[in-house]
Design a protein around this motif. Sequence first.
Motif, PDB file in Angstrom:
ATOM      1  N   GLN A  84      19.480 -15.339 -18.349  1.00 53.76           N
ATOM      2  CA  GLN A  84      18.488 -15.784 -17.378  1.00 53.76           C
ATOM      3  C   GLN A  84      17.282 -14.855 -17.373  1.00 53.76           C
ATOM      4  O   GLN A  84      17.365 -13.709 -17.782  1.00 53.76           O
ATOM      5  N   MET A  85      16.162 -15.395 -16.914  1.00 54.87           N
ATOM      6  CA  MET A  85      14.952 -14.603 -16.743  1.00 54.87           C
ATOM      7  C   MET A  85      14.912 -14.140 -15.292  1.00 54.87           C
ATOM      8  O   MET A  85      15.252 -14.899 -14.389  1.00 54.87           O
ATOM      9  N   LEU A  86      14.498 -12.903 -15.070  1.00 51.74           N
ATOM     10  CA  LEU A  86      14.384 -12.379 -13.713  1.00 51.74           C
ATOM     11  C   LEU A  86      12.924 -12.421 -13.264  1.00 51.74           C
ATOM     12  O   LEU A  86      12.068 -11.770 -13.856  1.00 51.74           O
ATOM     13  N   PHE A  87      12.656 -13.195 -12.256  1.00 57.83           N
ATOM     14  CA  PHE A  87      11.341 -13.277 -11.619  1.00 57.83           C
ATOM     15  C   PHE A  87      10.181 -13.454 -12.609  1.00 57.83           C
ATOM     16  O   PHE A  87       9.239 -12.653 -12.610  1.00 57.83           O
ATOM     17  N   PRO A  88      10.203 -14.508 -13.439  1.00 56.29           N
ATOM     18  CA  PRO A  88       9.088 -14.715 -14.365  1.00 56.29           C
ATOM     19  C   PRO A  88       7.763 -14.936 -13.641  1.00 56.29           C
ATOM     20  O   PRO A  88       6.692 -14.666 -14.187  1.00 56.29           O
ATOM     21  N   GLU A  89       7.841 -15.366 -12.378  1.00 53.85           N
ATOM     22  CA  GLU A  89       6.633 -15.590 -11.592  1.00 53.85           C
ATOM     23  C   GLU A  89       5.949 -14.285 -11.191  1.00 53.85           C
ATOM     24  O   GLU A  89       4.787 -14.289 -10.788  1.00 53.85           O
ATOM     25  N   ALA A  90       6.642 -13.155 -11.313  1.00 48.36           N
ATOM     26  CA  ALA A  90       6.072 -11.855 -10.950  1.00 48.36           C
ATOM     27  C   ALA A  90       5.293 -11.222 -12.101  1.00 48.36           C
ATOM     28  O   ALA A  90       4.733 -10.147 -11.946  1.00 48.36           O
ATOM     29  N   LEU A  91       5.252 -11.888 -13.234  1.00 50.83           N
ATOM     30  CA  LEU A  91       4.611 -11.307 -14.412  1.00 50.83           C
ATOM     31  C   LEU A  91       3.083 -11.362 -14.342  1.00 50.83           C
ATOM     32  O   LEU A  91       2.402 -10.450 -14.797  1.00 50.83           O
ATOM     33  N   PHE A  92       2.546 -12.428 -13.771  1.00 49.07           N
ATOM     34  CA  PHE A  92       1.094 -12.611 -13.680  1.00 49.07           C
ATOM     35  C   PHE A  92       0.732 -13.020 -12.257  1.00 49.07           C
ATOM     36  O   PHE A  92       1.586 -13.421 -11.483  1.00 49.07           O
ATOM     37  N   GLY A  93      -0.537 -12.935 -11.914  1.00 49.33           N
ATOM     38  CA  GLY A  93      -1.010 -13.383 -10.602  1.00 49.33           C
ATOM     39  C   GLY A  93      -1.412 -12.222  -9.717  1.00 49.33           C
ATOM     40  O   GLY A  93      -1.579 -11.087 -10.170  1.00 49.33           O
ATOM     41  N   LEU A  94      -1.551 -12.516  -8.429  1.00 50.63           N
ATOM     42  CA  LEU A  94      -2.020 -11.520  -7.470  1.00 50.63           C
ATOM     43  C   LEU A  94      -0.986 -10.446  -7.186  1.00 50.63           C
ATOM     44  O   LEU A  94      -1.327  -9.283  -7.025  1.00 50.63           O
ATOM     45  N   ASP A  95       0.275 -10.838  -7.081  1.00 51.62           N
ATOM     46  CA  ASP A  95       1.332  -9.880  -6.755  1.00 51.62           C
ATOM     47  C   ASP A  95       2.305  -9.816  -7.922  1.00 51.62           C
ATOM     48  O   ASP A  95       3.078 -10.743  -8.148  1.00 51.62           O
ATOM     49  N   THR A  96       2.262  -8.719  -8.653  1.00 55.79           N
ATOM     50  CA  THR A  96       3.119  -8.577  -9.834  1.00 55.79           C
ATOM     51  C   THR A  96       4.229  -7.557  -9.595  1.00 55.79           C
ATOM     52  O   THR A  96       4.587  -6.786 -10.474  1.00 55.79           O
ATOM     53  N   ARG A  97       4.769  -7.594  -8.382  1.00 56.64           N
ATOM     54  CA  ARG A  97       5.900  -6.724  -8.040  1.00 56.64           C
ATOM     55  C   ARG A  97       7.136  -7.607  -7.837  1.00 56.64           C
ATOM     56  O   ARG A  97       7.030  -8.739  -7.394  1.00 56.64           O
ATOM     57  N   TYR A  98       8.303  -7.052  -8.170  1.00 51.33           N
ATOM     58  CA  TYR A  98       9.539  -7.810  -7.990  1.00 51.33           C
ATOM     59  C   TYR A  98       9.791  -8.035  -6.507  1.00 51.33           C
ATOM     60  O   TYR A  98       9.741  -7.087  -5.721  1.00 51.33           O
ATOM     61  N   PRO A  99      10.080  -9.276  -6.119  1.00 49.95           N
ATOM     62  CA  PRO A  99      10.273  -9.573  -4.700  1.00 49.95           C
ATOM     63  C   PRO A  99      11.619  -9.101  -4.147  1.00 49.95           C
ATOM     64  O   PRO A  99      11.745  -8.879  -2.941  1.00 49.95           O
ATOM     65  N   ARG A 100      12.617  -8.947  -5.008  1.00 53.36           N
ATOM     66  CA  ARG A 100      13.954  -8.536  -4.592  1.00 53.36           C
ATOM     67  C   ARG A 100      14.569  -7.641  -5.650  1.00 53.36           C
ATOM     68  O   ARG A 100      14.159  -7.652  -6.804  1.00 53.36           O
ATOM     69  N   SER A 101      15.589  -6.907  -5.248  1.00 53.30           N
ATOM     70  CA  SER A 101      16.326  -6.071  -6.194  1.00 53.30           C
ATOM     71  C   SER A 101      17.424  -6.889  -6.865  1.00 53.30           C
ATOM     72  O   SER A 101      18.009  -7.777  -6.253  1.00 53.30           O
TER      73      SER A 101
END
Length: 144
Positions: A84-101
Motif C-alpha cells: 500500500q501507499m502511505l498518504f500519497p495525498e501528502a506528497l504535493f499541495g499546500l500541506d505536505t506533512r503526514y496527517p497521522r503516524s
Amino acid sequence: MMNNERNQKSESIYSLLQQLPIMSGASVARIRDVAGRLRLNFRKVAEGDTVVAAGEQSVGLVCVLSGAVECRKGASNIASEGPQMLFPEALFGLDTRYPRSVVASSEVSVLEIPKDEFRKLLGLDPVFMLNYLNAVCTRAQRAN
C-alpha cells in the motif's frame, strides 16, 4: 547467494511492486524497466517502530511492500497490511506533512521513492500518472 536465488528474490520484489496501486496494470517487465531508471530506497522497519510520523514532512512516496502496520488516528488504530501507499495525498499541495503516524505491527518492508524520482515516474508512463490521480482522488472523495 547464487544467481538463481538472486533472480527469484528480485522477481518477488517486482511482483510486490506490481501490487502497489501506483503500479496497477503494469507488467513485471515494465516495472523492472522503470525501477532501473529511478533511485528507489528500500528499508526494513522493526515491529513497534514508526514508519512515518504525524507532522513529519513528506519528501517522497512511502509504500509498505510487506508486513502489517497500524495507522494511529486519535485514540483508535486502523490496522492494515501491505502492499500500500502511505498518504500519497501528502506528497504535493499546500500541506505536505503526514496527517497521522503509521507504526509497524510486524517487521515491515518499505519502499521510498524520493519526490524528484516520483515526478520522473509519473512522466514515464501515463498509467502511473492515472493510478496516482485515482488514488489521491479516491482518498479525497472518501474523506468527504
